[in-house]
Design a protein around this motif. Structure first.
Motif, PDB file in Angstrom:
ATOM      1  N   SER A 105     -29.922  43.907  38.997  1.00 51.83           N
ATOM      2  CA  SER A 105     -29.577  42.643  39.648  1.00 51.83           C
ATOM      3  C   SER A 105     -28.110  42.324  39.387  1.00 51.83           C
ATOM      4  O   SER A 105     -27.585  42.566  38.298  1.00 51.83           O
ATOM      5  N   ILE A 106     -27.455  41.758  40.401  1.00 46.24           N
ATOM      6  CA  ILE A 106     -26.032  41.422  40.334  1.00 46.24           C
ATOM      7  C   ILE A 106     -25.841  39.996  40.811  1.00 46.24           C
ATOM      8  O   ILE A 106     -26.334  39.618  41.883  1.00 46.24           O
ATOM      9  N   SER A 107     -25.126  39.204  40.020  1.00 45.04           N
ATOM     10  CA  SER A 107     -24.714  37.868  40.427  1.00 45.04           C
ATOM     11  C   SER A 107     -23.226  37.894  40.744  1.00 45.04           C
ATOM     12  O   SER A 107     -22.413  38.188  39.864  1.00 45.04           O
ATOM     13  N   VAL A 108     -22.869  37.614  41.986  1.00 43.63           N
ATOM     14  CA  VAL A 108     -21.464  37.493  42.372  1.00 43.63           C
ATOM     15  C   VAL A 108     -21.031  36.062  42.070  1.00 43.63           C
ATOM     16  O   VAL A 108     -21.644  35.107  42.561  1.00 43.63           O
ATOM     17  N   GLU A 138     -27.402  38.090  44.203  1.00 37.60           N
ATOM     18  CA  GLU A 138     -27.279  36.665  44.472  1.00 37.60           C
ATOM     19  C   GLU A 138     -25.803  36.290  44.367  1.00 37.60           C
ATOM     20  O   GLU A 138     -25.010  37.029  43.786  1.00 37.60           O
ATOM     21  N   MET A 139     -25.426  35.172  44.947  1.00 36.57           N
ATOM     22  CA  MET A 139     -24.067  34.669  44.834  1.00 36.57           C
ATOM     23  C   MET A 139     -24.096  33.280  44.210  1.00 36.57           C
ATOM     24  O   MET A 139     -24.925  32.447  44.593  1.00 36.57           O
ATOM     25  N   VAL A 140     -23.204  33.054  43.259  1.00 39.00           N
ATOM     26  CA  VAL A 140     -23.037  31.741  42.645  1.00 39.00           C
ATOM     27  C   VAL A 140     -21.638  31.252  43.003  1.00 39.00           C
ATOM     28  O   VAL A 140     -20.640  31.902  42.677  1.00 39.00           O
ATOM     29  N   ILE A 154     -18.969  26.182  52.172  1.00 34.33           N
ATOM     30  CA  ILE A 154     -20.024  26.743  51.327  1.00 34.33           C
ATOM     31  C   ILE A 154     -21.387  26.548  51.980  1.00 34.33           C
ATOM     32  O   ILE A 154     -22.198  27.484  52.053  1.00 34.33           O
ATOM     33  N   ALA A 155     -21.652  25.344  52.480  1.00 34.16           N
ATOM     34  CA  ALA A 155     -22.952  25.065  53.103  1.00 34.16           C
ATOM     35  C   ALA A 155     -23.179  25.938  54.333  1.00 34.16           C
ATOM     36  O   ALA A 155     -24.291  26.442  54.561  1.00 34.16           O
ATOM     37  N   ARG A 156     -22.147  26.146  55.109  1.00 36.30           N
ATOM     38  CA  ARG A 156     -22.274  26.948  56.332  1.00 36.30           C
ATOM     39  C   ARG A 156     -22.613  28.402  55.997  1.00 36.30           C
ATOM     40  O   ARG A 156     -23.506  29.005  56.618  1.00 36.30           O
ATOM     41  N   HIS A 157     -21.941  28.979  55.010  1.00 35.18           N
ATOM     42  CA  HIS A 157     -22.167  30.394  54.710  1.00 35.18           C
ATOM     43  C   HIS A 157     -23.400  30.621  53.846  1.00 35.18           C
ATOM     44  O   HIS A 157     -23.916  31.749  53.807  1.00 35.18           O
ATOM     45  N   ALA A 158     -23.883  29.586  53.190  1.00 36.05           N
ATOM     46  CA  ALA A 158     -25.120  29.749  52.420  1.00 36.05           C
ATOM     47  C   ALA A 158     -26.275  30.144  53.322  1.00 36.05           C
ATOM     48  O   ALA A 158     -27.210  30.828  52.880  1.00 36.05           O
ATOM     49  N   ARG A 159     -26.214  29.743  54.590  1.00 38.84           N
ATOM     50  CA  ARG A 159     -27.286  30.079  55.542  1.00 38.84           C
ATOM     51  C   ARG A 159     -27.080  31.435  56.198  1.00 38.84           C
ATOM     52  O   ARG A 159     -28.000  31.954  56.841  1.00 38.84           O
ATOM     53  N   ARG A 160     -25.885  32.006  56.052  1.00 35.08           N
ATOM     54  CA  ARG A 160     -25.567  33.241  56.776  1.00 35.08           C
ATOM     55  C   ARG A 160     -25.591  34.492  55.917  1.00 35.08           C
ATOM     56  O   ARG A 160     -25.719  35.605  56.444  1.00 35.08           O
ATOM     57  N   LEU A 161     -25.434  34.342  54.628  1.00 35.28           N
ATOM     58  CA  LEU A 161     -25.326  35.517  53.763  1.00 35.28           C
ATOM     59  C   LEU A 161     -26.638  36.293  53.710  1.00 35.28           C
ATOM     60  O   LEU A 161     -27.727  35.712  53.826  1.00 35.28           O
ATOM     61  N   PHE A 163     -28.005  37.453  51.183  1.00 36.53           N
ATOM     62  CA  PHE A 163     -28.633  37.261  49.872  1.00 36.53           C
ATOM     63  C   PHE A 163     -28.511  35.781  49.518  1.00 36.53           C
ATOM     64  O   PHE A 163     -27.700  35.052  50.094  1.00 36.53           O
ATOM     65  N   PRO A 164     -29.323  35.307  48.574  1.00 37.59           N
ATOM     66  CA  PRO A 164     -29.321  33.866  48.264  1.00 37.59           C
ATOM     67  C   PRO A 164     -28.020  33.407  47.619  1.00 37.59           C
ATOM     68  O   PRO A 164     -27.352  34.170  46.916  1.00 37.59           O
TER      69      PRO A 164
END
Length: 456
Positions: A105-108, A138-140, A154-161, A163-164
């Protein structure tokens, strides 16, 4: 408190005027007659003069053989990343170990502040980054209290990525505060750092996962290549100019892998946070990042991605890899290529160094180092030596060398200024002690806490 530009006008002449002018300026800032007497002795050559490190040549040793003196010979030349001259090739250590499983697992982790336009490009690029086989990603994203359109981006791309995304707002200003907040939220085995003005290669995550197949590895990093807003001066792209690449935040250490091991600590150039991954366990073990480093209060105080390697070494966790296939592209605005920005960066680089003196001279017991007006005495000798070098370069025809030595002199302005300021703060604490306050040690005047709230 005077502004940085005011301080530069006051303190700048110390380091590129004649020795007599330097002494007079330093006397004006001395806390007592002791400082003036000491500077006068230096001028007349009657003080004991251990050999000094030549600015810009990296770390060298004093003529004396004591460990403390050898450590004191390290010039405060800034973190050993692109601001260090590329005088030697990296050390290659061939790893014959059999690769194990990839990172599960990787957190960006991205920290951002008022760069909505650049962040838009960064998050859009992650839509094309390939997810390594067998790995969860996942991305933080931590918003460090931005006032522009960052939250909407941030809100716009949270729906497009693909990964979560986990999001947070950190109201305390400073990159290390944001990094420690992100570390607390990350769940990945690997924490991969990048910046809000960076575009990763499509294979970026695959390269990180591949690097951590090596047993015992605690960090890995790769190249940070430029995306110029406008073409830089050609001379800035030469090998010689890499001595002052720090303001550009670029990394290119060659096309072969390099292992980073404790026995070679400091021999090879260090990573920067735009393209750097750690095991989460190692970061938590050393307590995260120091909160008094890393763009504190919108200043150019940095060093958080350098200082942490010293704590990894002390904890027995310094085991890394430079992998040239792990690549990101960093946006370099036109303003960063200006002479004004370079001077400003080196000034703040000096102030950063002053906050980390025990790390730069890690074999030196600062409790035994004499202080003159709050500054370790050996730094006056180094600063005056740099002033002499700077003056000598003005007789030469090489404008790049003159510029490099000028910037090294500006760096000493920052070092001395931060030491003087820390001494003034300590004096105020002694004169008017606050309830429960403690006076910090001279070299650690601004050190606060690590990511767990513990003293670093």
């Amino acid at each position: 408190m005077p502004s940085m530009s005011t301080e530069m006008k006051i303190f700048g002449p110390v380091f590129w005027a004649s020795a007599g002018t330097a002494a007079a300026t330093l006397r004006a800032h001395a806390a007592s007659r002791t400082m003036a007497r000491f500077i006068g002795i230096l001028q007349r050559g009657r003080a004991r003069q251990p050999s000094r490190t030549k600015p810009g040549e990296g770390r060298r040793q004093h003529a004396t053989t004591t460990p403390a003196a050898r450590q004191a010979a390290r010039v405060a030349a800034g973190p050993a990343h692109p601001s260090t001259p590329l005088s030697t090739a990296p050390t290659l250590l061939h790893d014959s170990s059999v690769p194990t499983r990839p990172a599960s697992s990787i957190s960006v982790l991205i920290c951002t502040y008022n760069r909505a336009e650049r962040l838009e490009e960064t998050l859009a690029a992650f839509g094309s980054v390939r997810i390594p086989d067998g790995s969860r990603v996942e991305m933080v994203v931590v918003d460090n209290h931005s006032t522009d359109a960052t939250a909407a981006v941030i809100a716009r791309h949270a729906r497009r990525l693909p990964f979560p995304m986990i999001t947070a707002v950190e109201t305390r200003q400073g990159k290390s505060f944001a990094l420690n907040t992100g570390l607390a939220l990350a769940t990945g085995e690997i924490v991969a750092l990048t910046d809000d003005d960076v575009v990763p290669d499509a294979a970026w995550l695959e390269g990180i996962a591949r690097a951590f197949r090596r047993p015992g590895l605690t960090f890995a990093f790769g190249k940070v290549l430029p995306r110029w807003e406008q073409p830089p001066p050609p001379r800035l792209l030469t090998r010689e100019a890499q001595a002052i690449w720090g303001p550009l935040a670029l990394v290119d250490y060659g096309d072969r892998e390099v292992r980073y091991v404790p026995d070679r600590f400091g021999a090879d150039r260090f990573p920067i946070g735009a393209n750097l991954a750690f095991t989460r366990a190692a970061l938590r073990r050393v307590g995260g990042w120091r909160n008094d480093l890393g763009k504190v209060d919108n200043s150019l105080i940095a060093g958080e991605d350098y200082e942490i390697f010293h704590r990894l070494r002390r904890a027995g966790l310094f085991n890394g890899l430079y992998d040239p296939s792990i690549v990101v592209h960093h946006f370099v605005p036109a303003s960063r290529v200006s002479r004004r920005y370079f001077r400003r960066w080196f000034y703040w680089n000096g102030r950063t160094i002053a906050r980390m003196l025990p790390d730069y001279y890690d074999g030196l017991d600062f409790r035994q180092v004499p202080l003159v007006a709050g500054v370790p005495r050996f730094l006056y000798r180094q600063a005056l030596g740099q002033a002499a070098v700077c003056l000598r370069t003005w007789t030469r025809r090489d404008p790049l060398e003159r510029w490099i030595q000028h910037l090294y002199a500006v760096r000493y302005v920052g070092i001395m200024t931060e030491c003087w300021r820390a001494a003034a703060r300590r004096k105020r604490l002694v004169d008017v002690p606050a309830a429960g306050s403690a006076v910090a040690a001279p070299a650690d005047a601004d050190r606060r806490t690590d990511g767990r709230g513990e003293a670093v």
